[in-house]
Each structure stands twice: as structure tokens, then as C-alpha cells.
Design a protein around this motif. Sequence first.
Motif, PDB file in Angstrom:
ATOM      1  N   ALA A 506       0.848  -1.199   0.000  1.00 50.54           N
ATOM      2  CA  ALA A 506       0.000   0.000   0.000  1.00 50.54           C
ATOM      3  C   ALA A 506       0.875   1.237   0.000  1.00 50.54           C
ATOM      4  O   ALA A 506       1.858   1.329   0.719  1.00 50.54           O
ATOM      5  N   SER A 507       0.559   2.233  -0.781  1.00 49.20           N
ATOM      6  CA  SER A 507       1.344   3.475  -0.878  1.00 49.20           C
ATOM      7  C   SER A 507       0.563   4.628  -0.283  1.00 49.20           C
ATOM      8  O   SER A 507      -0.656   4.582  -0.181  1.00 49.20           O
ATOM      9  N   GLY A 508       1.255   5.641   0.088  1.00 50.74           N
ATOM     10  CA  GLY A 508       0.612   6.815   0.668  1.00 50.74           C
ATOM     11  C   GLY A 508       1.253   7.182   1.983  1.00 50.74           C
ATOM     12  O   GLY A 508       2.122   6.479   2.499  1.00 50.74           O
ATOM     13  N   LYS A 509       0.902   8.251   2.533  1.00 51.13           N
ATOM     14  CA  LYS A 509       1.489   8.717   3.786  1.00 51.13           C
ATOM     15  C   LYS A 509       0.982   7.855   4.938  1.00 51.13           C
ATOM     16  O   LYS A 509      -0.182   7.532   5.041  1.00 51.13           O
ATOM     17  N   SER A 510       1.949   7.472   5.824  1.00 49.51           N
ATOM     18  CA  SER A 510       1.622   6.568   6.910  1.00 49.51           C
ATOM     19  C   SER A 510       0.780   7.219   7.983  1.00 49.51           C
ATOM     20  O   SER A 510       0.902   8.393   8.270  1.00 49.51           O
ATOM     21  N   SER A 511      -0.047   6.442   8.586  1.00 48.41           N
ATOM     22  CA  SER A 511      -0.755   6.879   9.792  1.00 48.41           C
ATOM     23  C   SER A 511       0.109   6.469  10.977  1.00 48.41           C
ATOM     24  O   SER A 511       1.217   5.955  10.840  1.00 48.41           O
ATOM     25  N   LYS A 512      -0.393   6.636  12.141  1.00 52.21           N
ATOM     26  CA  LYS A 512       0.357   6.254  13.333  1.00 52.21           C
ATOM     27  C   LYS A 512       0.466   4.749  13.426  1.00 52.21           C
ATOM     28  O   LYS A 512      -0.417   4.010  13.019  1.00 52.21           O
ATOM     29  N   ARG A 513       1.607   4.283  13.974  1.00 50.83           N
ATOM     30  CA  ARG A 513       1.863   2.859  14.076  1.00 50.83           C
ATOM     31  C   ARG A 513       0.765   2.151  14.862  1.00 50.83           C
ATOM     32  O   ARG A 513       0.338   1.066  14.525  1.00 50.83           O
ATOM     33  N   ARG A 514       0.313   2.778  15.955  1.00 44.92           N
ATOM     34  CA  ARG A 514      -0.704   2.153  16.786  1.00 44.92           C
ATOM     35  C   ARG A 514      -2.020   1.996  16.041  1.00 44.92           C
ATOM     36  O   ARG A 514      -2.712   0.987  16.172  1.00 44.92           O
ATOM     37  N   LYS A 515      -2.340   2.946  15.233  1.00 45.78           N
ATOM     38  CA  LYS A 515      -3.589   2.889  14.466  1.00 45.78           C
ATOM     39  C   LYS A 515      -3.533   1.753  13.447  1.00 45.78           C
ATOM     40  O   LYS A 515      -4.506   1.028  13.231  1.00 45.78           O
ATOM     41  N   ILE A 516      -2.354   1.563  12.813  1.00 42.65           N
ATOM     42  CA  ILE A 516      -2.212   0.466  11.845  1.00 42.65           C
ATOM     43  C   ILE A 516      -2.320  -0.874  12.568  1.00 42.65           C
ATOM     44  O   ILE A 516      -2.968  -1.815  12.085  1.00 42.65           O
ATOM     45  N   ALA A 517      -1.676  -0.947  13.740  1.00 40.93           N
ATOM     46  CA  ALA A 517      -1.737  -2.186  14.516  1.00 40.93           C
ATOM     47  C   ALA A 517      -3.163  -2.520  14.904  1.00 40.93           C
ATOM     48  O   ALA A 517      -3.594  -3.698  14.838  1.00 40.93           O
ATOM     49  N   ASN A 518      -3.928  -1.517  15.291  1.00 35.75           N
ATOM     50  CA  ASN A 518      -5.341  -1.748  15.650  1.00 35.75           C
ATOM     51  C   ASN A 518      -6.149  -2.259  14.450  1.00 35.75           C
ATOM     52  O   ASN A 518      -7.012  -3.125  14.586  1.00 35.75           O
ATOM     53  N   LYS A 519      -5.836  -1.693  13.314  1.00 39.10           N
ATOM     54  CA  LYS A 519      -6.557  -2.103  12.099  1.00 39.10           C
ATOM     55  C   LYS A 519      -6.226  -3.555  11.751  1.00 39.10           C
ATOM     56  O   LYS A 519      -7.118  -4.347  11.431  1.00 39.10           O
ATOM     57  N   ILE A 520      -4.928  -3.896  11.816  1.00 41.05           N
ATOM     58  CA  ILE A 520      -4.522  -5.273  11.524  1.00 41.05           C
ATOM     59  C   ILE A 520      -5.154  -6.230  12.521  1.00 41.05           C
ATOM     60  O   ILE A 520      -5.631  -7.320  12.159  1.00 41.05           O
ATOM     61  N   GLU A 521      -5.167  -5.835  13.786  1.00 44.70           N
ATOM     62  CA  GLU A 521      -5.748  -6.694  14.816  1.00 44.70           C
ATOM     63  C   GLU A 521      -7.239  -6.939  14.571  1.00 44.70           C
ATOM     64  O   GLU A 521      -7.719  -8.079  14.703  1.00 44.70           O
ATOM     65  N   ALA A 522      -7.976  -5.902  14.201  1.00 42.77           N
ATOM     66  CA  ALA A 522      -9.418  -6.050  13.930  1.00 42.77           C
ATOM     67  C   ALA A 522      -9.654  -6.924  12.697  1.00 42.77           C
ATOM     68  O   ALA A 522     -10.568  -7.774  12.678  1.00 42.77           O
ATOM     69  N   ASP A 523      -8.828  -6.718  11.703  1.00 39.93           N
ATOM     70  CA  ASP A 523      -8.979  -7.525  10.480  1.00 39.93           C
ATOM     71  C   ASP A 523      -8.678  -8.996  10.745  1.00 39.93           C
ATOM     72  O   ASP A 523      -9.393  -9.880  10.263  1.00 39.93           O
ATOM     73  N   HIS A 524      -7.615  -9.245  11.511  1.00 40.18           N
ATOM     74  CA  HIS A 524      -7.251 -10.636  11.787  1.00 40.18           C
ATOM     75  C   HIS A 524      -8.329 -11.334  12.607  1.00 40.18           C
ATOM     76  O   HIS A 524      -8.635 -12.522  12.385  1.00 40.18           O
ATOM     77  N   ARG A 525      -8.909 -10.579  13.538  1.00 39.12           N
ATOM     78  CA  ARG A 525     -10.001 -11.150  14.342  1.00 39.12           C
ATOM     79  C   ARG A 525     -11.196 -11.500  13.448  1.00 39.12           C
ATOM     80  O   ARG A 525     -11.840 -12.535  13.639  1.00 39.12           O
ATOM     81  N   ALA A 526     -11.493 -10.649  12.480  1.00 38.94           N
ATOM     82  CA  ALA A 526     -12.614 -10.909  11.565  1.00 38.94           C
ATOM     83  C   ALA A 526     -12.356 -12.156  10.717  1.00 38.94           C
ATOM     84  O   ALA A 526     -13.263 -12.965  10.464  1.00 38.94           O
ATOM     85  N   ILE A 527     -11.104 -12.305  10.260  1.00 39.48           N
ATOM     86  CA  ILE A 527     -10.757 -13.488   9.463  1.00 39.48           C
ATOM     87  C   ILE A 527     -10.893 -14.750  10.305  1.00 39.48           C
ATOM     88  O   ILE A 527     -11.449 -15.770   9.861  1.00 39.48           O
ATOM     89  N   GLN A 528     -10.398 -14.701  11.536  1.00 34.39           N
ATOM     90  CA  GLN A 528     -10.510 -15.858  12.417  1.00 34.39           C
ATOM     91  C   GLN A 528     -11.970 -16.222  12.687  1.00 34.39           C
ATOM     92  O   GLN A 528     -12.337 -17.393  12.698  1.00 34.39           O
ATOM     93  N   THR A 529     -12.789 -15.204  12.896  1.00 41.88           N
ATOM     94  CA  THR A 529     -14.220 -15.445  13.164  1.00 41.88           C
ATOM     95  C   THR A 529     -14.877 -16.128  11.964  1.00 41.88           C
ATOM     96  O   THR A 529     -15.700 -17.044  12.120  1.00 41.88           O
ATOM     97  N   LEU A 530     -14.523 -15.678  10.768  1.00 44.58           N
ATOM     98  CA  LEU A 530     -15.078 -16.290   9.553  1.00 44.58           C
ATOM     99  C   LEU A 530     -14.763 -17.772   9.502  1.00 44.58           C
ATOM    100  O   LEU A 530     -15.662 -18.601   9.262  1.00 44.58           O
ATOM    101  N   PHE A 531     -13.516 -18.130   9.745  1.00 47.10           N
ATOM    102  CA  PHE A 531     -13.127 -19.530   9.652  1.00 47.10           C
ATOM    103  C   PHE A 531     -13.685 -20.349  10.811  1.00 47.10           C
ATOM    104  O   PHE A 531     -13.971 -21.546  10.659  1.00 47.10           O
ATOM    105  N   GLU A 532     -13.868 -19.751  11.935  1.00 48.06           N
ATOM    106  CA  GLU A 532     -14.443 -20.467  13.082  1.00 48.06           C
ATOM    107  C   GLU A 532     -15.927 -20.763  12.847  1.00 48.06           C
ATOM    108  O   GLU A 532     -16.420 -21.859  13.124  1.00 48.06           O
TER     109      GLU A 532
END
Length: 634
Positions: A506-532
Amino acid sequence: MKHACCQLIGRRKLQGASSGENTPMLPKEAQKERKKQKSEGIKIVKKIASKLLKNLSSVKEETEEKPVDKESGGRQYLSDQAICELIDQAKFLEACNHIYDLEQSEHKSEINIDSLYKKVAERMWSVVQEEISGGDRMLLEPLKSVGASLKWGKEKEKEWFDSVKDMESVSTWSPKYWNKDLEKLLMECMATQIPSFVSASNTDESALKDHLNQLETTIFPNLRCKRDVFKEAGLLTTYTKCCNACLSSHLSTLTDGDMSFSKCLLIYEWGFNMYRSEKLLMPHWTPQQRLLADAYVLKWIFSNVEEKLLTVTQKEVREALRQVITAGEKPYTDTTIIQVLTGRAQAVQHISDTIKDKVEAVCLEEILHFLHSYKHEVRSLLQLDTFSETYSNLQILENCCIFRAAWHKLTYIYSASADTDAKVKEFIDSTEEQSRELLRQAITSKVKVALKDHFRKDNRDFHKFLDCLRSSFSRFEMKNTETYETLIQTVHHIIVTEYVQALLTASGKSSKRRKIANKIEADHRAIQTLFEECFGTASLDDPIKGILDFILLTDIEAMKIQLVFLLVKFPDIRKEHLNIILDIKGSLNGTDRNAMLEVVYDNCVRVERGHKSFFEAIEIKTGKYGVCGCCCCY
């Protein structure tokens, strides 16, 4: 003789004259005696004269009516008028012999031979019609003459063929066709006695049952009662043949048009039961022939009904199988498919093994035809689906699971050949593989679109995609199959791979590291829920959790351990991928980061790695925001 008669009459006259002169002198008794003798003499004369006249008349009639064939040495032939009298008296065989004699003589040019044969045929057929229409024993002798005449015709035809002369005359000789003419006449007469049947509804079986009952209790008994008469006349074989041909024709008429399997089976079963109960007119079989009677009857009488039954079976099985692939409808189970393919064979098995085997063969042939056509219709089916390509592919995969399970059970019910078994499995496997590839393409396309601006904009396209996928997979019921297990791995790999690629490129100006981590965490949880929820497992490995854990770490040594973990577990990760992950973390300066990266990467080159492949296809391009062009580069 005439002279003697005249002398006798003259003598009587003289005696009468002399006696008249002496009458007065004789006593009364003598006169009475004279009168008595005179009366007796007159009677004798009349009797002699009567015989003479009768003999003269007979000689004259024979002289006039019997022409003499000069070459035959005086052989005599009946005139056409005399032959017509024989025909009127129903003496058909005698008439045929006289006509044939004329036909072989020089007098055939003087008499219309064809006309005489035609008169014989017309009179014979009138006798047959009278008998069929309700004749009595009075017609037995004429009917016998009909049978004898037909036999005579066959014998004369054979004589002509054996003599190998005048073959053209044989081909046009009218008695040659009498047997066929009789069959046609019998069929017509019998058909007029069978009432027509008109059904108001295709599903109404009660009216059909009433009609068949009428045939059994009224019509066929009337035909059977004529059997003995035709047997005595030597025509039983022809009569029997026509009765059964007429039955076959009528049953075919009953099955014309659109008819359900149950109604067609009703007709077939009724006819076969008529045969078993000996209510039909059948030939006289030897014990050996009787063993083959079932097959003989099915072929001879019920061939058209049988053909219709098999055609209807094919049609209904095909329609039932096609309901499995109808878009938008819930697939059938393998039990339903088995019922479709075995129900009709079970319905006919009590009739005979012959018809059961034929119905089974039709069902096996139809499943082959269906799977072959289904394989070629998969792409067109998806093209018609304007939105839910994923669901369409899932439905195809589930159909393959259903047919595979059904076929496995059918092999224990039907005796399918090895060739049929191989073809069915090949069709199922190739269709499944094609659908799996189309599903992979559809999911890949959709997830790419959902992740296009996922790390640059605050949108929920990715989560909407996961919800849509959850909805589609929730309808899949064949979860305890190898196909479904492979499907889990395929879908999981696609989603994770595309997610990691979107994260690293992904290209573009970075947001804060914590915000990206939160986004990844929410996405990963959604993927896990789908497979469960849909797949019943959350144990599939993916690099998303490892990347998230690394981003959240602050200790340098812990970071090194986590990087080693990623390298060992995901062997296709390259140095440029690790470089982007370090850029996303952003808490290390360039010197420390590069030194740590070199040490960790070099030390892990010789380490035995796993076989997970998520990074192989991810290409890192240099962008205007830094070395890598990721969303975290300044």
C-alpha cells in the motif's frame, strides 16, 4: 331308347283298340282288370320319359358349360358363372382350384381371372367380418374354407417359386396377399370393438384404471370367445397375432403424448399381468420356449409401451437431476439423488427382471449424460449470475460432493461397469477442479477490490466482503468432505495472501503505528471469526498474527526472535518483505534496523523451514515515499 318308348306306346294303343272292340263281350271283372293294366302302363311310360328328359338335360348342360381345352386332351373346365356359384356357396377352396386350372389353361384369356380371385376374397372377408361381429357355429364351415384357401394360396405360391418360371406373375398374383389382407381386416374389426380413451388430466389415473378394467372384463373376453372357431378353421395363429397386435397398438395410443412415469407404468403392468393370468391370446409354446416367454411378450406386444416407459424414465430422471444445479435453490442431498436414480427401477422390479435391468441402464446412462453436460455448463451458469459468483461456485462444488457421495452408494446398488465408474468419477473430479479454479479467481478478484484502499482510507469494504463470504459459506452443507477441507485451505490462503500483499505494497502517507496495529488486529479477528463460524477451525497458520505481534514489540531481542519465527514458519519471505515490516514498525533507526536484519536473515538461511507460501508472489516496488513505497515511509 326313344325308339323303344315309341314302340311301347304304339303297342299299348293297339291293345287298347282291340280291347275296345270286344268290350261288350267280356265280363265286368275282366274289364276292370284291363283298366288297371292300362293305368299301370301309363305310369311306367311317364317314369321312363322323366328319366330320359333328365338325362338329356344333364348332357346338354355339361356340353354347354364345360369348354374343352384342345391341348389337354378333352379336359373340362367350369365357366365363370359356375365358379361364382361356388363362391356364393362359400366353397372357396373348390372355387380357387377351378380358377387356378383356368389360369393354367389356354382359356385364361377368355375369363377375367383377377376378377374371380377378387370375388373369392370379397366373399371370404365377408364371412370373417360376420364371425367377428357376432357370428355363430353356422359360419364354421365357410370359415374352414377360408383357412383352407389361404393355405392353398401359400402352397401354390411355393410351387411357382420352386418352378422358377414367370416370377413377375407370382409377384402380382392376388392370393399371395390374402394372408396380409386377412390380418388387416381382423385388425380393423377388432379395433372397432375397442373404445377410445380420452384423459382429462395427465395426472388422473382413475379414468385410465376404469378403461383398462373395461378392456379386461368386456372387450378381450369377446375376442377370446372367437378363438375356438378360428382354431377349428385353421386360422388361430393369424387371429392370435392380430389380437395381440391390436392390443399393442391400443396400448401405444394410450401412451401417446405427455405422460407421467406412474401412468405409463400402470399400462405396462396391466398388460403384463394380463399375460401372466393367461387372459391374452398367446401362441402355444413348448416348455423350452416358455422359459423365454417374458422377454418374448415384452418385445412382441409391449415394445411400444416399454419404449415409452423408458423414455419417460429418462425425461423425469433428467429433470430431477437438473434441479440440483438450479441457481438459487438449496441443493439436494445424496439420498435424494439416489432416490431419483433408483426409485423407478424399484417400481418395476416386481414386474420382471428384464424391465428392471432396462430401467437401471437408462438411469446410469442419464447420470453420465447429465454429468457430461453439467461439466460444460459450469462456465455459462456463472456468466448468468450477475452478483453472487462465489455462491454459484460453492453450489457447484457442493453438487460435486453430493454426486460423489451418491455415486459411491449407487455402486453398491447397481452393477455399473468399470468404464461407467471411471467416467462418472472423471466428470465429477474435472467439474470440481474447474469450479475450484473459478472460485479462486472470483474470491481473489473480490478481495483485491475490497483491500484496494483498505490501509489508506477508513472504510469497511474488506469486512463487507468477509460478511458476504460468510453468508455464502453458511449454505454449504457438505462440510465433512475432502472437497470442503481443500476449499478451506484455498480460501484461507487467498484471503491471507491478498491481505499481506495489500499491507506491504500500500502506498501513501503513513498513519500512526498504533492505528495500523489496531486495524490489523481487527482484520485478523474478523478473518478468524469467519473460519471459526463457517469452517469450524481457526488453527490455520497465517503471517498476519506474526506481523502484528512484531509491530507491537518494543524489546530488540524480542523483535529478533519474532523475525526468526516468521522466517522459519514462512520460508518464502524475502529480505525486502522483512524490510517493509520493519518500516511499518518504525521504532528503529536505519543503522540498527539494517544490522539486526542482516544478522537475523543470515542466521536463518541454513535453518530448516516450513512449507507455507504466502510471500512468494508479493513484489515490492520502490515508490516516491521512500525506499519501498509502503504506507509507512516518509
